[in-house]
Design a protein around this motif. Structure first.
Motif, PDB file in Angstrom:
ATOM      1  N   ASP A   1       0.684  -1.131   0.035  1.00 51.63           N
ATOM      2  CA  ASP A   1      -0.103   0.082  -0.046  1.00 51.63           C
ATOM      3  C   ASP A   1       0.963   1.241  -0.033  1.00 51.63           C
ATOM      4  N   GLY A   2       0.454   2.235  -0.766  1.00 45.69           N
ATOM      5  CA  GLY A   2       1.389   3.404  -0.925  1.00 45.69           C
ATOM      6  C   GLY A   2       2.509   3.419  -1.801  1.00 45.69           C
ATOM      7  N   MET A   3       2.834   2.226  -2.246  1.00 43.36           N
ATOM      8  CA  MET A   3       4.092   2.193  -3.102  1.00 43.36           C
ATOM      9  C   MET A   3       3.769   1.612  -4.393  1.00 43.36           C
ATOM     10  N   PRO A   4       4.396   2.074  -5.393  1.00 40.09           N
ATOM     11  CA  PRO A   4       4.100   1.723  -6.993  1.00 40.09           C
ATOM     12  C   PRO A   4       4.392   0.174  -6.932  1.00 40.09           C
ATOM     13  N   LEU A   5       3.626  -0.582  -7.821  1.00 39.40           N
ATOM     14  CA  LEU A   5       3.932  -1.988  -8.235  1.00 39.40           C
ATOM     15  C   LEU A   5       5.419  -1.846  -8.968  1.00 39.40           C
ATOM     16  N   PRO A   6       6.212  -3.119  -9.015  1.00 39.73           N
ATOM     17  CA  PRO A   6       7.393  -2.906  -9.850  1.00 39.73           C
ATOM     18  C   PRO A   6       7.042  -2.813 -11.138  1.00 39.73           C
ATOM     19  N   ARG A   7       5.936  -3.272 -11.930  1.00 41.59           N
ATOM     20  CA  ARG A   7       5.806  -2.886 -13.193  1.00 41.59           C
ATOM     21  C   ARG A   7       5.355  -1.514 -13.628  1.00 41.59           C
ATOM     22  N   ARG A   8       5.031  -0.937 -12.512  1.00 41.88           N
ATOM     23  CA  ARG A   8       4.435   0.381 -12.709  1.00 41.88           C
ATOM     24  C   ARG A   8       5.540   1.497 -12.223  1.00 41.88           C
ATOM     25  N   ARG A   9       6.751   1.179 -11.746  1.00 44.58           N
ATOM     26  CA  ARG A   9       7.560   2.079 -10.937  1.00 44.58           C
ATOM     27  C   ARG A   9       8.716   2.500 -12.250  1.00 44.58           C
ATOM     28  N   THR A  10       8.594   3.760 -12.300  1.00 49.82           N
ATOM     29  CA  THR A  10       9.617   4.345 -13.309  1.00 49.82           C
ATOM     30  C   THR A  10      10.986   4.583 -12.934  1.00 49.82           C
ATOM     31  N   ASP A  11      11.054   4.840 -11.552  1.00 51.98           N
ATOM     32  CA  ASP A  11      12.463   5.059 -11.158  1.00 51.98           C
ATOM     33  C   ASP A  11      13.094   3.808 -10.808  1.00 51.98           C
ATOM     34  N   LEU A  12      14.536   3.577 -10.671  1.00 50.02           N
ATOM     35  CA  LEU A  12      15.133   2.641  -9.965  1.00 50.02           C
ATOM     36  C   LEU A  12      16.089   3.251  -8.795  1.00 50.02           C
ATOM     37  N   ILE A  13      15.799   2.752  -7.716  1.00 53.30           N
ATOM     38  CA  ILE A  13      16.687   3.123  -6.240  1.00 53.30           C
ATOM     39  C   ILE A  13      18.039   2.441  -6.436  1.00 53.30           C
ATOM     40  N   GLU A  14      19.015   3.275  -6.513  1.00 52.94           N
ATOM     41  CA  GLU A  14      20.592   2.853  -6.573  1.00 52.94           C
ATOM     42  C   GLU A  14      20.638   1.707  -7.820  1.00 52.94           C
ATOM     43  N   GLN A  15      21.235   0.836  -7.619  1.00 50.06           N
ATOM     44  CA  GLN A  15      21.425  -0.498  -8.760  1.00 50.06           C
ATOM     45  C   GLN A  15      21.803  -0.094 -10.088  1.00 50.06           C
ATOM     46  N   THR A  16      22.595   1.273 -10.005  1.00 47.36           N
ATOM     47  CA  THR A  16      23.166   1.575 -11.220  1.00 47.36           C
ATOM     48  C   THR A  16      23.951   0.544 -11.716  1.00 47.36           C
ATOM     49  N   ALA A  17      24.834  -0.090 -11.071  1.00 47.91           N
ATOM     50  CA  ALA A  17      25.809  -1.109 -11.716  1.00 47.91           C
ATOM     51  C   ALA A  17      25.133  -2.166 -12.344  1.00 47.91           C
TER      52      ALA A  17
ATOM     53  N   THR B   1      25.104  -3.304 -16.367  1.00 52.07           N
ATOM     54  CA  THR B   1      25.567  -4.415 -16.845  1.00 52.07           C
ATOM     55  C   THR B   1      24.386  -4.968 -18.065  1.00 52.07           C
ATOM     56  N   LEU B   2      23.150  -4.944 -17.776  1.00 51.39           N
ATOM     57  CA  LEU B   2      22.317  -5.269 -18.513  1.00 51.39           C
ATOM     58  C   LEU B   2      22.051  -4.401 -19.913  1.00 51.39           C
ATOM     59  N   LEU B   3      22.443  -3.041 -19.663  1.00 47.95           N
ATOM     60  CA  LEU B   3      22.210  -2.205 -20.915  1.00 47.95           C
ATOM     61  C   LEU B   3      23.537  -2.548 -21.863  1.00 47.95           C
ATOM     62  N   ASP B   4      24.488  -2.853 -21.315  1.00 42.89           N
ATOM     63  CA  ASP B   4      25.744  -3.206 -22.077  1.00 42.89           C
ATOM     64  C   ASP B   4      25.472  -4.522 -22.911  1.00 42.89           C
ATOM     65  N   ALA B   5      25.120  -5.533 -22.157  1.00 44.30           N
ATOM     66  CA  ALA B   5      24.804  -6.659 -22.494  1.00 44.30           C
ATOM     67  C   ALA B   5      23.717  -6.746 -23.501  1.00 44.30           C
ATOM     68  N   TYR B   6      22.772  -6.022 -23.432  1.00 39.84           N
ATOM     69  CA  TYR B   6      22.030  -5.696 -24.482  1.00 39.84           C
ATOM     70  C   TYR B   6      22.399  -5.200 -26.010  1.00 39.84           C
ATOM     71  N   ARG B   7      23.050  -3.905 -25.912  1.00 42.90           N
ATOM     72  CA  ARG B   7      23.471  -3.348 -27.056  1.00 42.90           C
ATOM     73  C   ARG B   7      24.650  -4.034 -27.519  1.00 42.90           C
ATOM     74  N   SER B   8      25.249  -4.992 -26.948  1.00 38.71           N
ATOM     75  CA  SER B   8      26.433  -5.590 -27.553  1.00 38.71           C
ATOM     76  C   SER B   8      25.720  -6.587 -28.675  1.00 38.71           C
ATOM     77  N   GLY B   9      24.643  -6.884 -28.502  1.00 37.55           N
ATOM     78  CA  GLY B   9      23.901  -7.777 -29.617  1.00 37.55           C
ATOM     79  C   GLY B   9      23.920  -9.283 -29.505  1.00 37.55           C
ATOM     80  N   ARG B  10      24.675  -9.626 -28.164  1.00 33.74           N
ATOM     81  CA  ARG B  10      24.723 -10.991 -27.888  1.00 33.74           C
ATOM     82  C   ARG B  10      24.477 -11.144 -26.460  1.00 33.74           C
ATOM     83  N   ILE B  11      23.348 -10.735 -26.013  1.00 37.35           N
ATOM     84  CA  ILE B  11      22.873 -10.933 -24.670  1.00 37.35           C
ATOM     85  C   ILE B  11      22.436 -12.228 -24.599  1.00 37.35           C
ATOM     86  N   HIS B  12      22.832 -12.887 -23.260  1.00 37.87           N
ATOM     87  CA  HIS B  12      22.622 -13.923 -23.011  1.00 37.87           C
ATOM     88  C   HIS B  12      20.774 -14.333 -22.883  1.00 37.87           C
ATOM     89  N   HIS B  13      20.432 -15.432 -23.022  1.00 38.04           N
ATOM     90  CA  HIS B  13      18.806 -15.386 -23.132  1.00 38.04           C
ATOM     91  C   HIS B  13      18.195 -15.593 -21.798  1.00 38.04           C
TER      92      HIS B  13
END
Length: 357
Positions: free
Chosen positions: A19-35, A39-51
């Motif tokens: 209650d009072g907090m957005p669901l994960p699927r609706r949350r647009t911000d990410l608290i910390e976890q920048t590393a 990692t996910l962004l670099d893996a995706y744009r490499s074109g060879r992301i693990h499935h």
């Protein structure tokens, strides 16, 4: 505490809602976890992301939020070589983007969210993630992507898989369809089947800092005793979800009461133990019970680690067994609908016995 669906017609019970907090699927911000995000962004744009990826770490640190954030980005930018992907600094997608709107509403045809379902007959969420849920991936991945791009399954959380469901997930991970992604949320990745772990790339998220938790609580306007905000952030062990639950169940006071009880172990004040059990086992006190169970397992785990350094392997083993026993007692109580107070008292006795030399 998880929100219960208000009607049979409600298609997606929100087991991860607070209650009072957005669901994960609706949350647009990410608290910390920048590393982890980088990692996910670099893996995706490499074109060879693990499935398949295991997003690991304790409950409430943003694993599901990151999974949905990544899913939004991939579904909004189906081509990893797209200039927008190459120029992106993070995985953010505007909230008004069509993909973001459909995901927020739980209606994107290329995203499958697997979680413990609501048991309408017993008016509660099932105790595990059953094989029938995982088998939904067969039809989902067997059809053409609705928007011509990726198909993504979020398993939330893999810790809830029963044995048959885990084997079913393993089978689909072994034969991944083209342009498919599996984002497997796991609170304790080391407990997953080794064969599942071997087919996934593991990405562990860091616990949130108390400062970040306190800021998120304030920003969300979470109600609670202001004097307890800092203490709740410290006790939360890096989990925003836990901090919210602590405030709403007066968890700071519960922790202090448990500390007092355990300080006397192996002798425990019986009257105080019954008062503690009465409070957390009362009708409607689900959050308080969850907090108490977390605290009791935390105590056992901390004592096991300390004993390994100071008292030797036998003492550490006793506390490790107590840690597991608390979980078994509570799980059995829930599965068989047994008396909650009796279960809490049994957990306290288990901790007291572990303290005996």
């Amino acid at each position: 505490m998880a929100q219960r669906p208000t009607s049979v017609a409600e298609a997606s019970p929100e087991i991860d809602a607070i209650d009072g907090m957005p669901l994960p699927r609706r949350r647009t911000d990410l608290i910390e976890q920048t590393a982890a995000e980088a990692t996910l962004l670099d893996a995706y744009r490499s074109g060879r992301i693990h499935h398949a990826w295991i997003l690991g770490g304790p409950k409430g640190i943003g694993k599901a939020t990151l999974a949905f954030r990544f899913a939004r980005f991939v579904l909004a930018h189906a081509d990893p070589a797209d200039p927008a992907v190459l120029a992106a600094r993070d995985l953010s997608v505007p909230a008004d983007h069509p993909v973001a709107r459909r995901i927020a509403g739980g209606a994107h045809m290329d995203l499958l969210h697997l979680r413990r379902p609501w048991d309408e007959k017993n008016k509660r969420f099932k105790t595990d993630l059953p094989v029938d849920e995982v088998r939904r991936t067969v039809g989902f991945f067997g059809s053409t992507a609705g928007e011509g791009g990726w198909r993504i399954a979020i398993v939330d959380a893999a810790d809830d898989l029963n044995g048959n469901a885990a084997n079913a997930l393993l089978k689909v991970l072994e034969e991944p369809p083209p342009r498919s992604l599996f984002l497997v949320v796991a609170h304790a990745p080391g407990r997953l089947l080794p064969t599942i772990r071997s087919r996934c790339r593991r990405l562990d998220l860091e616990p949130l800092t108390p400062h970040a938790i306190a800021g998120a609580l304030t920003e969300a306007g979470i109600e609670g005793d202001p004097r307890h905000f800092a203490a709740a952030a410290d006790l939360a062990d890096g989990s925003l979800r836990r901090a919210v639950t602590l405030l709403r169940s007066d968890g700071v006071t519960l922790w202090r009461n448990l500390e007092t009880l355990i300080a006397g172990a192996p002798d425990i004040d019986i009257r105080a133990a019954h008062a503690f059990a009465d409070r957390v086992a009362a009708r409607g006190a689900d959050d308080a019970l969850d907090v108490a169970v977390d605290f009791m397992t935390d105590v056992a785990g901390a004592r096991a680690r300390a004993a390994l350094e100071t008292s030797g392997i036998d003492a550490a083993a006793r506390w490790a067994e107590a840690h597991d026993a608390v979980g078994r007692i509570v799980a059995r109580s829930e599965a068989l609908n047994l008396d909650r107070k009796a279960a809490v008292l049994a957990c306290l006795r288990t901790l007291a016995e572990a303290a005996r030399n």
